[in-house]
Motif scaffolding. Sequence first.
Motif, PDB file in Angstrom:
ATOM      1  N   LEU B   2       0.830  -1.198   0.000  1.00 21.19           N
ATOM      2  CA  LEU B   2       0.000   0.000   0.000  1.00 21.19           C
ATOM      3  C   LEU B   2       0.869   1.254   0.000  1.00 21.19           C
ATOM      4  CD1 LEU B   2      -2.894  -0.850   2.480  1.00 21.19           C
ATOM      5  CD2 LEU B   2      -3.013  -0.662  -0.009  1.00 21.19           C
ATOM      6  N   CYS B   3       0.295   2.341  -0.493  1.00 20.04           N
ATOM      7  CA  CYS B   3       0.975   3.631  -0.520  1.00 20.04           C
ATOM      8  C   CYS B   3       1.387   4.037   0.896  1.00 20.04           C
ATOM      9  CB  CYS B   3       0.042   4.670  -1.128  1.00 20.04           C
ATOM     10  SG  CYS B   3       0.583   6.356  -0.910  1.00 20.04           S
ATOM     11  N   GLU B   4       2.643   4.486   1.039  1.00 22.47           N
ATOM     12  CA  GLU B   4       3.144   4.813   2.376  1.00 22.47           C
ATOM     13  C   GLU B   4       2.504   6.071   2.954  1.00 22.47           C
ATOM     14  OE1 GLU B   4       7.572   3.225   1.249  1.00 22.47           O
ATOM     15  OE2 GLU B   4       7.423   4.928   2.603  1.00 22.47           O
ATOM     16  N   LYS B   5       1.895   6.873   2.081  1.00 18.47           N
ATOM     17  CA  LYS B   5       1.363   8.129   2.582  1.00 18.47           C
ATOM     18  C   LYS B   5      -0.114   8.001   2.964  1.00 18.47           C
ATOM     19  CE  LYS B   5       1.238  13.008   1.768  1.00 18.47           C
ATOM     20  NZ  LYS B   5       0.016  13.226   0.982  1.00 18.47           N
ATOM     21  N   CYS B   6      -0.960   7.612   1.995  1.00 17.94           N
ATOM     22  CA  CYS B   6      -2.395   7.543   2.307  1.00 17.94           C
ATOM     23  C   CYS B   6      -2.770   6.192   2.904  1.00 17.94           C
ATOM     24  CB  CYS B   6      -3.232   7.820   1.068  1.00 17.94           C
ATOM     25  SG  CYS B   6      -3.043   6.592  -0.227  1.00 17.94           S
ATOM     26  N   LYS B   7      -1.929   5.167   2.684  1.00 19.21           N
ATOM     27  CA  LYS B   7      -2.160   3.819   3.186  1.00 19.21           C
ATOM     28  C   LYS B   7      -3.506   3.259   2.732  1.00 19.21           C
ATOM     29  CE  LYS B   7       1.006   4.214   7.089  1.00 19.21           C
ATOM     30  NZ  LYS B   7       1.450   5.616   6.978  1.00 19.21           N
ATOM     31  N   LYS B   8      -3.998   3.760   1.599  1.00 20.23           N
ATOM     32  CA  LYS B   8      -5.282   3.293   1.079  1.00 20.23           C
ATOM     33  C   LYS B   8      -5.114   2.644  -0.281  1.00 20.23           C
ATOM     34  CE  LYS B   8      -7.995   6.934   3.227  1.00 20.23           C
ATOM     35  NZ  LYS B   8      -8.238   8.326   2.864  1.00 20.23           N
ATOM     36  N   ARG B   9      -4.506   3.414  -1.204  1.00 16.05           N
ATOM     37  CA  ARG B   9      -4.376   2.923  -2.565  1.00 16.05           C
ATOM     38  C   ARG B   9      -3.076   2.137  -2.716  1.00 16.05           C
ATOM     39  NH1 ARG B   9      -6.785   8.184  -2.960  1.00 16.05           N
ATOM     40  NH2 ARG B   9      -4.729   9.055  -2.584  1.00 16.05           N
ATOM     41  N   PRO B  10      -3.025   1.235  -3.711  1.00 18.02           N
ATOM     42  CA  PRO B  10      -1.790   0.468  -3.913  1.00 18.02           C
ATOM     43  C   PRO B  10      -0.645   1.379  -4.370  1.00 18.02           C
ATOM     44  CG  PRO B  10      -3.370   0.038  -5.669  1.00 18.02           C
ATOM     45  CD  PRO B  10      -4.090   0.847  -4.629  1.00 18.02           C
ATOM     46  N   LEU B  28       4.678   5.179  -3.329  1.00 16.57           N
ATOM     47  CA  LEU B  28       3.444   5.962  -3.270  1.00 16.57           C
ATOM     48  C   LEU B  28       2.465   5.513  -4.336  1.00 16.57           C
ATOM     49  CD1 LEU B  28       5.019   9.542  -2.986  1.00 16.57           C
ATOM     50  CD2 LEU B  28       4.182   8.132  -1.110  1.00 16.57           C
ATOM     51  N   CYS B  29       1.202   5.883  -4.129  1.00 13.85           N
ATOM     52  CA  CYS B  29       0.226   5.718  -5.193  1.00 13.85           C
ATOM     53  C   CYS B  29       0.371   6.915  -6.137  1.00 13.85           C
ATOM     54  CB  CYS B  29      -1.193   5.637  -4.642  1.00 13.85           C
ATOM     55  SG  CYS B  29      -1.779   7.187  -3.948  1.00 13.85           S
ATOM     56  N   GLU B  30      -0.266   6.851  -7.288  1.00  9.86           N
ATOM     57  CA  GLU B  30      -0.098   7.931  -8.265  1.00  9.86           C
ATOM     58  C   GLU B  30      -0.584   9.266  -7.721  1.00  9.86           C
ATOM     59  OE1 GLU B  30      -1.318   7.898 -12.252  1.00  9.86           O
ATOM     60  OE2 GLU B  30      -0.309   6.014 -12.728  1.00  9.86           O
ATOM     61  N   ASP B  31      -1.706   9.230  -6.995  1.00 14.34           N
ATOM     62  CA  ASP B  31      -2.280  10.473  -6.479  1.00 14.34           C
ATOM     63  C   ASP B  31      -1.318  11.164  -5.526  1.00 14.34           C
ATOM     64  OD1 ASP B  31      -4.342   9.621  -7.924  1.00 14.34           O
ATOM     65  OD2 ASP B  31      -5.851   9.690  -6.331  1.00 14.34           O
ATOM     66  N   CYS B  32      -0.763  10.376  -4.607  1.00 11.99           N
ATOM     67  CA  CYS B  32       0.127  10.970  -3.614  1.00 11.99           C
ATOM     68  C   CYS B  32       1.437  11.430  -4.255  1.00 11.99           C
ATOM     69  CB  CYS B  32       0.399   9.998  -2.479  1.00 11.99           C
ATOM     70  SG  CYS B  32      -1.078   9.685  -1.489  1.00 11.99           S
ATOM     71  N   ALA B  33       1.923  10.653  -5.222  1.00  7.59           N
ATOM     72  CA  ALA B  33       3.146  11.054  -5.916  1.00  7.59           C
ATOM     73  C   ALA B  33       2.916  12.378  -6.623  1.00  7.59           C
ATOM     74  CB  ALA B  33       3.554   9.984  -6.920  1.00  7.59           C
TER      75      ALA B  33
HETATM   76 ZN   LIG Z   1      -1.405   7.402  -1.558  1.00  6.13          ZN
END
Ligand SMILES: [Zn+2]
Lengths: 352, 183
Positions: B2-10, B28-33
């Motif tokens: 899982l994404c290290e920031k939001c911990k929601k998206r892959p 990270l996921c794309e959104d967080c990146a």
């Molecule tokens: Zn994320």
Amino acid sequence: MDKEKFFTQVDAAWLEQGPEADTVISSRIRLARNLDALPFPPAAGKEALHEVLSQVEAAAKHLPEAKRFHILELSRLSPLERQVLIEKHLVSPEHVREAEGRGVILRDDQAVSIMINEEDHLRIQILLPGLSLLAAWQLANRLDDSLEQHLDYAFDKGVGFLTSCPTNVGTGLRASIMLHLPALVLLNQAGQVFTTLAQLGAVVRGLYGEGTQALGNYFQISNQLTLNHAEEDLITTLLGLVNQVIQQERAARERLYHELGNRLVDMVWRAYGTLTHARILSGDEAMKLLSDVRLGVNLNLLPQVKLTDLNRLLVLTRSGYIQRVAGKELPAAERDERRAAIVREELTGKVR
Amino acid sequence: MLCEKCKKRPATVFVRRTLNGVTSEAHLCEDCAREQGSLNILFAGAGNLTFPDWSLGNLFSSLLGQGAPGMQAQAVKASTLRCSQCGLTYANFRERGRLGCAQCYEIFRDQLQPLIQRLQGGVKHTGKIPRRAEGKLRLRYDLKSLRRQLQEAVAKEEFELAAKLRDEIKALEQKLGGGEMSG
Ligand SMILES: [Zn+2]
Ligand SMILES: [Zn+2]
């Protein structure tokens, strides 16, 4: 001088052939400056914006070779004229979003454009052909010194020149180089190169800046940081990175030519054939084909085409320019016909 | 993973950034990146590359929003700060990512320092200094620091101190104004 030429002639300095013209289109230096006592443009009312305009206009009278500079108030320009200035890279798309109280000071050769009330009160921009970043910086520095003698800049000893957005604070310097990287894109290596650049502190953008598409394989590479380093250091670091990208693009072109051989020659000549014979050309199609032709010219496959003609076509084929020259807004279908005619004329209409 | 920031998206993007010799890495996921401005990572290759207009408002919120609960309480207090010259509040700044005037840099100094540190990798200007500013620089520097003290005095309801500071500011402003006319 007649200001008309800014909109109907394609003679900006950056369209000439500069150093490393096989890969580098142009070099740009931009300095962000603000006046100390007035609100920054995004927070300023009409009165404050006009106060900035008049202070800067007065200061510009003392610029070196002052007679060569002309001020244009954006509110007095038609939407088409504003679009032409974007297409010539003399103003940013953000700058013309609201015209009231905005202006630009252009030098007659269009190597200098000083945007007034963009995101900052002043954006001093130098745009030179080819890889000429240091020359552009020296000119920007000189003009900045001159303006500073008559304007009270917002400056802080700790964080330097104060800007509307903290990503520009410090030197206020954004150095950018416009590169043509068709071989890296064709070989699927561009993404890898950009990833590396990002890790090393460079930012990659499309042809007209943020939020624009990578039309025609043109990419702007600029410094990300603006603080904690002196101007020359930021520029030297960027030049080091760009030189590596240039070497990689040249190697990729060699590789393409050896691996694809006649298939590459065919691609280039097909693009040339379409451009010299088509009767209808969209803006995007023109950009794509012109990119193929430019690659061909740089591989010595099309000796009859000059790089400067291809540079001119970067402006000649844009919708704003076509319509401004026509003197009216045109439906897309008519623009596409005119564009095809312009390209044919530019590529074949001259005796060589 | 899982994404290290939001911990929601892959996590689909590996981000490594080196700024001034400090390297940070994250999955990270794309959104967080995208939010962190690591857009270049997303360009897989050829063709139709689009350069999204990364909203600085978003970038700042993500930079400012992280941290311990204590920092959140501080952030709430900070968001009521207001620049007396342009009227911008810190909450406005967080929303838009743009400051309103030169004085904002003084008023929001404590909040801006860590932000600039993260954006720029440091907070020390080593570039050009305006020539003309040299003489007036000190005066203006003093004026700014007085204005900041005034802001604090008013916030703490120390009205005597505030009145004294106002007089000092007025005197300095006159000095600066007069110098400008003769210079
Ligand atoms: Zn994320
Ligand atoms: Zn302010």
